[in-house]
Design a protein around this motif. Structure first.
Motif, PDB file in Angstrom:
ATOM      1  N   VAL A  64       0.839  -1.206   0.000  1.00  0.00           N
ATOM      2  CA  VAL A  64       0.000   0.000   0.000  1.00  0.00           C
ATOM      3  C   VAL A  64       0.868   1.249   0.000  1.00  0.00           C
ATOM      4  O   VAL A  64       0.672   2.171  -0.799  1.00  0.00           O
ATOM      5  CB  VAL A  64      -0.944  -0.018   1.212  1.00  0.00           C
ATOM      6  CG1 VAL A  64      -1.783   1.253   1.250  1.00  0.00           C
ATOM      7  CG2 VAL A  64      -1.848  -1.242   1.164  1.00  0.00           C
ATOM      8  N   TYR A  65       1.828   1.294   0.915  1.00  0.00           N
ATOM      9  CA  TYR A  65       2.766   2.423   0.986  1.00  0.00           C
ATOM     10  C   TYR A  65       4.180   1.853   0.929  1.00  0.00           C
ATOM     11  O   TYR A  65       4.534   0.968   1.709  1.00  0.00           O
ATOM     12  CB  TYR A  65       2.580   3.227   2.277  1.00  0.00           C
ATOM     13  CG  TYR A  65       1.291   4.021   2.318  1.00  0.00           C
ATOM     14  CD1 TYR A  65       1.221   5.290   1.735  1.00  0.00           C
ATOM     15  CD2 TYR A  65       0.149   3.503   2.926  1.00  0.00           C
ATOM     16  CE1 TYR A  65       0.043   6.023   1.771  1.00  0.00           C
ATOM     17  CE2 TYR A  65      -1.029   4.228   2.961  1.00  0.00           C
ATOM     18  CZ  TYR A  65      -1.073   5.486   2.381  1.00  0.00           C
ATOM     19  OH  TYR A  65      -2.244   6.202   2.399  1.00  0.00           O
TER      20      TYR A  65
ATOM     21  N   THR B   4      -4.043  -0.164   5.210  1.00  0.00           N
ATOM     22  CA  THR B   4      -3.256   0.993   5.643  1.00  0.00           C
ATOM     23  C   THR B   4      -2.987   0.948   7.138  1.00  0.00           C
ATOM     24  O   THR B   4      -1.851   1.146   7.597  1.00  0.00           O
ATOM     25  CB  THR B   4      -3.987   2.293   5.288  1.00  0.00           C
ATOM     26  OG1 THR B   4      -4.160   2.370   3.872  1.00  0.00           O
ATOM     27  CG2 THR B   4      -3.195   3.506   5.755  1.00  0.00           C
TER      28      THR B   4
END
Length: 388
Positions: A289-290, A320
Motif C-alpha cells: 500500500v505504501y 493501511t
C-alpha cells in the motif's frame, strides 16, 4: 544424528551402571549393627524393580536421560524453524493455494505421469486463484508452485514424526519425568493442531466469493493463528531443551536483575505481537500500500487510517492501518531490544547471557536493515514505472 542424540548411552558401559544389573548385597554391619538380608520381593536398585515389573529395560541415569531428551527437543525446534522459513518462501512465491485438497497419506505421493499432472492442474483450474489471478498459467508454471506447497506440507509431516515417534520411545523407556511427560504431550498436541490449522487456513483461500472481485487469498486471521502457533511451538521446544541442557545460574535476586527479567519478558511479548502483525500484513498484502519510509506517502499519518466502521475493524482489515501498526510495533521492538542490551551491560551476568543479548541486538538491526532495503527497492521500482 546418532552422535547428537545418543552420547549418554556410553554411560551404560561404565562399571557403575553395570553394577545396577547385578543384585546388590545388603550393607555390611557397622558399629555392632546386625546385617539384615533382603526379604522376598524387596529390590536394591531401580533396574531390579523394572526387570521384576516385566519391562526388562534399564533406565538411563537421570542426567544422561535429560541430555538425550534435551538434544531431541533442540533438533525438533530446528525443524519447526525450518517449517516457518519454508512457509514464508511458499507465501512469497504465492504457492499456498496450488494444492486444493488435503490427505494425510494419499498426497505424500506426487504426480508422476503426464496424465496425473494434467488431472491435478484441472482441479486447480476450478478454484478462484486460477480463474482470477493465474488464468494464463502453463502446466510448467503450475508444477513449480505445486512443488513449493508440496515441500512445505511434507516438511510439516517430518516435523510431526520428529516429535511423536521419539516421544513414544522415550516415554516407554521411562526417560521422561512426570513434569516432562506433560510438556511433551502438550508439544505433540500442538504439532497435530498446527497441521490441522494449516489446512483450515488454506481452505479459506479456496472458497468462492461471488460478491468479491479481490485477489483470492487466505484469511489473515487464520494466517496469524497458523504463524502464532508455530512460534509458540518453537519457543516452547527451545526453552524446554535449553532448560535440560544448560545448567541454571544462581544469581543474587537484586532489584536490577528483577527489572531486567521483567523487561526481557515484555520485550519477548512485543516481538511476538510484531510477528503476528506481520502475518496480517502478509494476509492483506498491506506491504504494497505504501512503499516509502519513514513517511507513508507524503504524510506521517495517512488519511485513510480509519476508513472502516467500526473503528476496531481497521486494526485487522484495513491494509493501511495494518501496515501502520506493523511499522510502529517494529520500531518499538527494535527500541526495546536496544534498551534490553544496555540494561544487560549494567548487571554482572553470565557469559552466555551476555552473548544472547548481543546476538539478539544484531538480529534485530539486521532484520530492520533488510526491511528498509526492501522498501527502498520497491520505491525505486515504483518510481521507474511512473517515469515510463
Amino acid at each position: 544424528m546418532q552422535r547428537l542424540l545418543f552420547p549418554p548411552f556410553r554411560a551404560l558401559k561404565g562399571r557403575q551402571c553395570l553394577q545396577l544389573l547385578a543384585p546388590r548385597a545388603a550393607p555390611r554391619a557397622q558399629c555392632d549393627c546386625i546385617r539384615r538380608p533382603l526379604r522376598p520381593g524387596q529390590y536394591s536398585t531401580i533396574s531390579e524393580v523394572a526387570l521384576q515389573s516385566g519391562r526388562g529395560t534399564v533406565s538411563l541415569p537421570s542426567k544422561a536421560a535429560e541430555r538425550v531428551v534435551g538434544r531431541w527437543l533442540l533438533v525438533c525446534s530446528g525443524t519447526v524453524a525450518g517449517a516457518v522459513i519454508l512457509g514464508g518462501v511458499t507465501r512469497l512465491t504465492e504457492s499456498g493455494l496450488s494444492m486444493v485438497d488435503w490427505h494425510l497419506i494419499k498426497e505424500m505421493k506426487p504426480p508422476t505421469s503426464q496424465e496425473e499432472w494434467e488431472a491435478e492442474f484441472q482441479r486447480y483450474q476450478q478454484f478462484p486463484e486460477f480463474k482470477i489471478l493465474n488464468h494464463d498459467m502453463t502446466l510448467t508454471e503450475f508444477k513449480f508452485i505445486w512443488y513449493m506447497e508440496y515441500s512445505h506440507r511434507m516438511w510439516g509431516r517430518l516435523v510431526g514424526l520428529a516429535y511423536i515417534l521419539p516421544a513414544a520411545y522415550f516415554w516407554r523407556k521411562g526417560w521422561l519425568s512426570r513434569g516432562m511427560k506433560g510438556r511433551v504431550l502438550a508439544l505433540c498436541g500442538l504439532v497435530c493442531f498446527q497441521g490441522l490449522l494449516g489446512w483450515y487456513m488454506v481452505k479459506s483461500g479456496l472458497e468462492e466469493k461471488p460478491d468479491s472481485h479481490d485477489i483470492p487469498r487466505v484469511s489473515q486471521y487464520r494466517l496469524a493463528a497458523h504463524l502464532g502457533s508455530a512460534l509458540v511451538l518453537y519457543c516452547a521446544s527451545l526453552w524446554t531443551s535449553l532448560s535440560l541442557l544448560l545448567p541454571p545460574h544462581k544469581l543474587p535476586e537484586t532489584r536490577a536483575l528483577l527489572w531486567l527479567r521483567r523487561f526481557a519478558h515484555g520485550t519477548a511479548g512485543l516481538v511476538f505481537l510484531t510477528a503476528l502483525s506481520g502475518a496480517f500484513v502478509a494476509g492483506l498484502d498491506a506491504g504494497l500500500v505504501y512503499n516509502s519510509f519513514p513517511k507513508m506517502g507524503d504524510s506521517w499519518i495517512p488519511e485513510d487510517l480509519f476508513t472502516f466502521s467500526p473503528i476496531l475493524r481497521n486494526v485487522f482489515e484495513n491494509p493501511t492501518t495494518v501496515q501502520f501498526d506493523h511499522r510502529i510495533l517494529g520500531i518499538t521492538s527494535v527500541t526495546a531490544v536496544t534498551v534490553l542490551y544496555f540494561l544487560s551491560r549494567r548487571i554482572p551476568l553470565p557469559r552466555r547471557t551476555k552473548m544472547a543479548a548481543v546476538t539478539l541486538l544484531a538480529l534485530a538491526y539486521t532484520q530492520g536493515s533488510v526491511l528498509f532495503n526492501f522498501i527502498f527497492k520497491i520505491s525505486d521500482l515504483d518510481e521507474g514505472i511512473r517515469n515510463i
